[in-house]
Design a protein around this motif. Structure first.
Motif, PDB file in Angstrom:
ATOM      1  N   GLY A   1       0.795  -1.227   0.000  1.00 41.67           N
ATOM      2  CA  GLY A   1       0.000   0.000   0.000  1.00 41.67           C
ATOM      3  C   GLY A   1       0.820   1.266   0.000  1.00 41.67           C
ATOM      4  N   VAL A   2       2.164   1.154   0.141  1.00 39.05           N
ATOM      5  CA  VAL A   2       3.019   2.340   0.061  1.00 39.05           C
ATOM      6  C   VAL A   2       3.222   2.661  -1.418  1.00 39.05           C
ATOM      7  CG1 VAL A   2       5.281   3.324   0.581  1.00 39.05           C
ATOM      8  CG2 VAL A   2       4.158   1.817   2.237  1.00 39.05           C
ATOM      9  N   ARG A   3       2.841   3.857  -1.824  1.00 40.41           N
ATOM     10  CA  ARG A   3       2.910   4.237  -3.237  1.00 40.41           C
ATOM     11  C   ARG A   3       4.343   4.128  -3.759  1.00 40.41           C
ATOM     12  NH1 ARG A   3       0.007   7.920  -6.544  1.00 40.41           N
ATOM     13  NH2 ARG A   3      -1.783   7.372  -5.258  1.00 40.41           N
ATOM     14  N   GLY A   4       4.516   3.391  -4.861  1.00 43.88           N
ATOM     15  CA  GLY A   4       5.821   3.282  -5.495  1.00 43.88           C
ATOM     16  C   GLY A   4       6.598   2.033  -5.165  1.00 43.88           C
ATOM     17  N   THR A   5       6.132   1.217  -4.204  1.00 46.09           N
ATOM     18  CA  THR A   5       6.841  -0.017  -3.868  1.00 46.09           C
ATOM     19  C   THR A   5       6.445  -1.131  -4.833  1.00 46.09           C
ATOM     20  OG1 THR A   5       5.103  -0.568  -2.266  1.00 46.09           O
ATOM     21  CG2 THR A   5       7.070   0.512  -1.416  1.00 46.09           C
ATOM     22  N   ASN A   6       7.139  -2.271  -4.723  1.00 47.64           N
ATOM     23  CA  ASN A   6       6.820  -3.428  -5.550  1.00 47.64           C
ATOM     24  C   ASN A   6       5.395  -3.904  -5.265  1.00 47.64           C
ATOM     25  OD1 ASN A   6       9.433  -3.356  -6.507  1.00 47.64           O
ATOM     26  ND2 ASN A   6      10.189  -4.755  -4.935  1.00 47.64           N
ATOM     27  N   THR A   7       4.791  -4.569  -6.233  1.00 53.33           N
ATOM     28  CA  THR A   7       3.439  -5.087  -6.039  1.00 53.33           C
ATOM     29  C   THR A   7       3.400  -6.158  -4.955  1.00 53.33           C
ATOM     30  OG1 THR A   7       3.838  -6.650  -7.839  1.00 53.33           O
ATOM     31  CG2 THR A   7       2.725  -4.591  -8.399  1.00 53.33           C
ATOM     32  N   THR A   8       4.540  -6.837  -4.736  1.00 54.12           N
ATOM     33  CA  THR A   8       4.590  -7.860  -3.696  1.00 54.12           C
ATOM     34  C   THR A   8       4.756  -7.261  -2.306  1.00 54.12           C
ATOM     35  OG1 THR A   8       6.971  -8.095  -4.085  1.00 54.12           O
ATOM     36  CG2 THR A   8       5.508  -9.623  -5.231  1.00 54.12           C
ATOM     37  N   GLY A   9       4.995  -5.938  -2.233  1.00 54.60           N
ATOM     38  CA  GLY A   9       5.151  -5.289  -0.942  1.00 54.60           C
ATOM     39  C   GLY A   9       6.599  -5.023  -0.595  1.00 54.60           C
ATOM     40  N   GLY A  10       6.818  -4.452   0.559  1.00 54.74           N
ATOM     41  CA  GLY A  10       8.164  -4.133   1.031  1.00 54.74           C
ATOM     42  C   GLY A  10       8.305  -4.445   2.503  1.00 54.74           C
ATOM     43  N   SER A  11       9.461  -4.120   3.050  1.00 54.30           N
ATOM     44  CA  SER A  11       9.750  -4.436   4.457  1.00 54.30           C
ATOM     45  C   SER A  11      10.292  -3.218   5.177  1.00 54.30           C
ATOM     46  CB  SER A  11      10.775  -5.571   4.541  1.00 54.30           C
ATOM     47  OG  SER A  11      10.300  -6.742   3.925  1.00 54.30           O
ATOM     48  N   LEU A  12       9.873  -3.066   6.418  1.00 53.27           N
ATOM     49  CA  LEU A  12      10.482  -2.059   7.295  1.00 53.27           C
ATOM     50  C   LEU A  12      11.760  -2.604   7.921  1.00 53.27           C
ATOM     51  CD1 LEU A  12       7.585  -0.358   9.321  1.00 53.27           C
ATOM     52  CD2 LEU A  12       9.038   0.669   7.585  1.00 53.27           C
ATOM     53  N   VAL A  13      11.742  -3.890   8.266  1.00 54.18           N
ATOM     54  CA  VAL A  13      12.889  -4.547   8.894  1.00 54.18           C
ATOM     55  C   VAL A  13      13.363  -5.640   7.950  1.00 54.18           C
ATOM     56  CG1 VAL A  13      13.733  -5.763  10.931  1.00 54.18           C
ATOM     57  CG2 VAL A  13      11.887  -4.083  11.169  1.00 54.18           C
ATOM     58  N   SER A  14      14.601  -5.539   7.480  1.00 53.45           N
ATOM     59  CA  SER A  14      15.091  -6.501   6.505  1.00 53.45           C
ATOM     60  C   SER A  14      16.609  -6.567   6.533  1.00 53.45           C
ATOM     61  CB  SER A  14      14.611  -6.103   5.101  1.00 53.45           C
ATOM     62  OG  SER A  14      15.166  -6.939   4.122  1.00 53.45           O
ATOM     63  N   PHE A  15      17.151  -7.789   6.525  1.00 53.84           N
ATOM     64  CA  PHE A  15      18.591  -8.031   6.454  1.00 53.84           C
ATOM     65  C   PHE A  15      18.808  -9.095   5.374  1.00 53.84           C
ATOM     66  CE2 PHE A  15      17.572  -6.647  10.680  1.00 53.84           C
ATOM     67  CZ  PHE A  15      18.625  -5.828  11.080  1.00 53.84           C
ATOM     68  N   ASN A  16      18.943  -8.641   4.132  1.00 53.72           N
ATOM     69  CA  ASN A  16      18.997  -9.606   3.043  1.00 53.72           C
ATOM     70  C   ASN A  16      20.379  -9.758   2.417  1.00 53.72           C
ATOM     71  OD1 ASN A  16      18.941  -7.033   1.990  1.00 53.72           O
ATOM     72  ND2 ASN A  16      17.746  -7.586   0.191  1.00 53.72           N
ATOM     73  N   LEU A  17      21.404  -9.127   3.001  1.00 52.26           N
ATOM     74  CA  LEU A  17      22.774  -9.274   2.512  1.00 52.26           C
ATOM     75  C   LEU A  17      23.707  -9.543   3.685  1.00 52.26           C
ATOM     76  CD1 LEU A  17      22.978  -6.332  -0.080  1.00 52.26           C
ATOM     77  CD2 LEU A  17      22.709  -8.763  -0.578  1.00 52.26           C
ATOM     78  N   ASP A  18      24.780 -10.255   3.406  1.00 46.98           N
ATOM     79  CA  ASP A  18      25.730 -10.598   4.477  1.00 46.98           C
ATOM     80  C   ASP A  18      26.316  -9.359   5.129  1.00 46.98           C
ATOM     81  OD1 ASP A  18      25.311 -13.247   3.960  1.00 46.98           O
ATOM     82  OD2 ASP A  18      27.060 -13.495   2.656  1.00 46.98           O
ATOM     83  N   ALA A  19      26.452  -8.274   4.369  1.00 51.19           N
ATOM     84  CA  ALA A  19      27.047  -7.049   4.916  1.00 51.19           C
ATOM     85  C   ALA A  19      26.203  -6.446   6.037  1.00 51.19           C
ATOM     86  CB  ALA A  19      27.228  -6.018   3.803  1.00 51.19           C
ATOM     87  N   PHE A  20      24.908  -6.789   6.078  1.00 50.49           N
ATOM     88  CA  PHE A  20      24.025  -6.230   7.095  1.00 50.49           C
ATOM     89  C   PHE A  20      24.003  -7.068   8.380  1.00 50.49           C
ATOM     90  CE2 PHE A  20      21.347  -5.016   3.158  1.00 50.49           C
ATOM     91  CZ  PHE A  20      22.237  -3.994   2.860  1.00 50.49           C
ATOM     92  N   ASN A  21      24.564  -8.263   8.334  1.00 58.26           N
ATOM     93  CA  ASN A  21      24.468  -9.182   9.458  1.00 58.26           C
ATOM     94  C   ASN A  21      25.550  -8.918  10.498  1.00 58.26           C
ATOM     95  OD1 ASN A  21      22.373 -10.439   8.098  1.00 58.26           O
ATOM     96  ND2 ASN A  21      23.713 -11.940   7.120  1.00 58.26           N
TER      97      ASN A  21
END
Length: 568
Positions: free
Chosen positions: A206-226
């Motif tokens: 529902g956030v205008r401009g995001t992917n149709t599948t949605g987005g995340s407020l909290v996300s760690f999807n790369l090793d550099a973030f861990n």
């Protein structure tokens, strides 16, 4: 703080059955088509749930198990999905269509094994075992509904023939056990209790401009973030129930029919109160109309909202010591993540006072066709090329909202952009004059502040020069009633920035125009007006600062409005 406030909002909504908020592990989803089957598992019909006309047709919402995140790979939802997964249809000519349909069957078999003999599940399994696509195409191959379902790869689920249930989930809700996928227990950062930690959080849509599948407020999807060997969202431990609650609450606030959201430029604004305000002024219900344009069928909606807030503050319907909190969250797209543009928290009364201060600061004389109170979107459009929101600089939207909510000075970008559009179009509108007045008053640039209407005691050089320019233009219009182009169209930019370059020429031109006016009384009136203004001007300055240019615009606007106002 944000997640905790959202978690509390979910608890508040789920405590009231009237709100129909989804329970743990479930969500409300628009399902356009229902596959109706009989007790023997035979296909009966394809039911279209959409209502409305043309492009405004919308599907009904049904309570279904929480959807899976499908950023990559093949993952099926439980007992509902698109026609590729559920029926094995292949509208997009995929090579992996068999794997998708098998994934749908496998999830039913693994998660519903214990209730596979219950009538709804056994009927669905029998239907799926009889070449479901072939059964439907026998009856519905030429059907418009079936063609639309295929072309759009629509979501479908099942319904039993003759049942009063809307879908098969109505009779299965207490039997389906939502399983946890987490094996890590830790202290939840929101609740402070030891919980199973969510590896992935549900998608926010529902956030205008995001992917149709949605987005995340909290996300760690790369090793550099861990950190410390932890992966994904184990880096920020939040319990599965808490993650579900805050994302569900935010999705409700961002929903299509939500009254708790607004759009300011590229920023999706959501707002909510900690507790309901029954019997008092409901700022949660009216906040959108301070920002949004009023609907065409109710143009006074925003006016009523602002007047209601004034009355509530005066009458005590919003108590001075009311501790009910109010929250405003600004979200903007950032690829697969959702960026927090701003976050504000305070009491309902604090926000009410700041909103009213904003409307007081920008209040100015207006014409009969102008709206009584300007919304934030109307203000922003007044500074944009062709009055379109897409031409408003992205950062300005969030900056203006934070200045209103904090009660601080408006951003310099608003002031500058407003002057640019005024000079480019050579047009000082009601909205632009209101913006410039608000910007200067919040800076305390003029001692005592700029007034709503013409202030004959204002000695600011920019203000006086603006008044003088308006008088000279009025003289020209009186002398030439059918004139198409006035001195404003030719000289406004130079007069408002470099007065010494043009005003001596304009004053000479004034004598020529006065000579053409036959009404002696009008001549005397204009001469008196010019004399009053010139008494305060020591000399024409070479340049005006950006603040004095704003004063020039307001002086011009005030003087023009005074010419058209009724005199006692």
């Amino acid at each position: 703080m944000i997640l905790q406030a959202l978690y509390e909002y979910y608890q508040r909504k789920s405590a009231d059955q009237k709100n129909h908020i989804a329970p743990m592990g479930w969500e409300w989803k628009e399902i356009p088509f229902l596959v109706v089957i009989d007790k023997e598992g035979n296909f009966v019909t394809l039911e279209d749930t959409r209502e409305g006309e043309g492009r405004k047709r919308r599907a009904k919402e049904f309570l279904v198990p929480m959807s899976e995140k499908k950023t990559s790979g093949i993952r099926s939802n439980l007992l509902w999905d698109n026609v590729e997964y559920v029926l094995g249809a292949n509208p997009r000519n995929r090579d992996d269509i068999t794997k998708r349909h098998d994934a749908f069957l496998e999830r039913i078999g693994s998660e519903l094994f214990q209730i596979k003999d219950s009538p709804p599940i056994s009927c669905v399994l029998r239907f799926l075992g009889k070449s479901p696509l072939t059964q439907i195409e026998k009856q519905f191959l030429c059907s418009a509904s079936w063609k639309e379902a295929l072309e759009s790869n629509a979501f479908v689920t099942f319904k039993m023939e003759g049942s009063e249930d809307s879908t098969i989930f109505d009779s299965l809700r207490d039997k389906i056990i939502i399983k946890t996928e987490s094996c890590l227990r830790d202290v939840c950062l929101v609740s402070g209790e030891k919980k199973y930690i969510a590896r992935l959080h549900p998608a926010i849509k529902g956030v205008r401009g995001t992917n149709t599948t949605g987005g995340s407020l909290v996300s760690f999807n790369l090793d550099a973030f861990n950190s410390y060997g932890k992966t994904q969202n184990f880096n920020a431990p939040i319990g599965e129930e808490t993650a579900f609650a805050y994302t569900t609450a935010l999705n409700v606030l961002l929903g299509k029919d939500s009254l708790n959201k607004s759009l300011v430029g590229d920023t999706s604004l959501v707002f909510w109160a900690q507790n309901s305000s029954e019997g008092a002024y409901d700022i949660e219900e009216n906040f959108a109309w301070y920002v949004f344009d009023p609907p065409k069928d109710d143009p006074d909606r925003g006016v009523r909202a602002v007047k209601g807030l004034y009355e509530a503050m005066k009458s005590g319907h919003i108590p001075v010591f009311d501790e009910n909190r109010f929250y405003v969250l600004g979200l903007s797209p950032n690829a697969a993540r959702i960026a927090i543009r701003f976050w504000r928290s305070g009491t309902v009364r604090e926000f009410g006072e700041r909103i009213l201060k904003h409307f007081d600061d920008i209040s100015i004389d207006k014409g009969p066709k102008d709206s009584e109170y300007l919304t934030v979107n109307q203000m922003l459009r007044a500074t944009a090329f062709e009055y379109k929101m897409e031409n408003v600089p992205p950062n300005m939207c969030g900056a203006v909202m934070t200045s209103i909510l904090d009660g601080t000075t408006y951003p310099n970008s608003l002031h500058q952009q407003c002057l640019r559009r005024t000079r480019a179009e050579r047009k000082i509108t009601y909205a632009r004059a209101a913006i410039l007045k608000g910007c200067l008053n919040r800076k305390n640039y003029i001692k005592g502040g700029l007034q709503m209407s013409l202030d004959r005691n204002n000695s600011n050089s920019g203000y006086l020069l603006g008044r003088l320019f308006a008088i000279l233009e009025k003289i020209q219009e009186t002398a030439n009633p059918n004139i198409n182009t006035t001195i404003r169209d030719r000289f406004y930019g130079a007069a408002s920035s470099s007065p010494v370059a043009v005003f001596s020429q304009l004053l000479k031109l004034k004598n020529h125009h006065l000579a053409k006016i036959e009404n002696r009384g009008l001549k005397v009136f204009y001469e008196k007006e010019i004399g009053e203004v010139m008494n305060g001007i020591y000399k024409f300055p070479a340049n005006l600062s950006i603040d004095d240019q704003a004063c020039f615009a307001i002086g011009y606007y005030h003087q023009r409005q005074d010419f058209f106002s009724k005199k006692s």
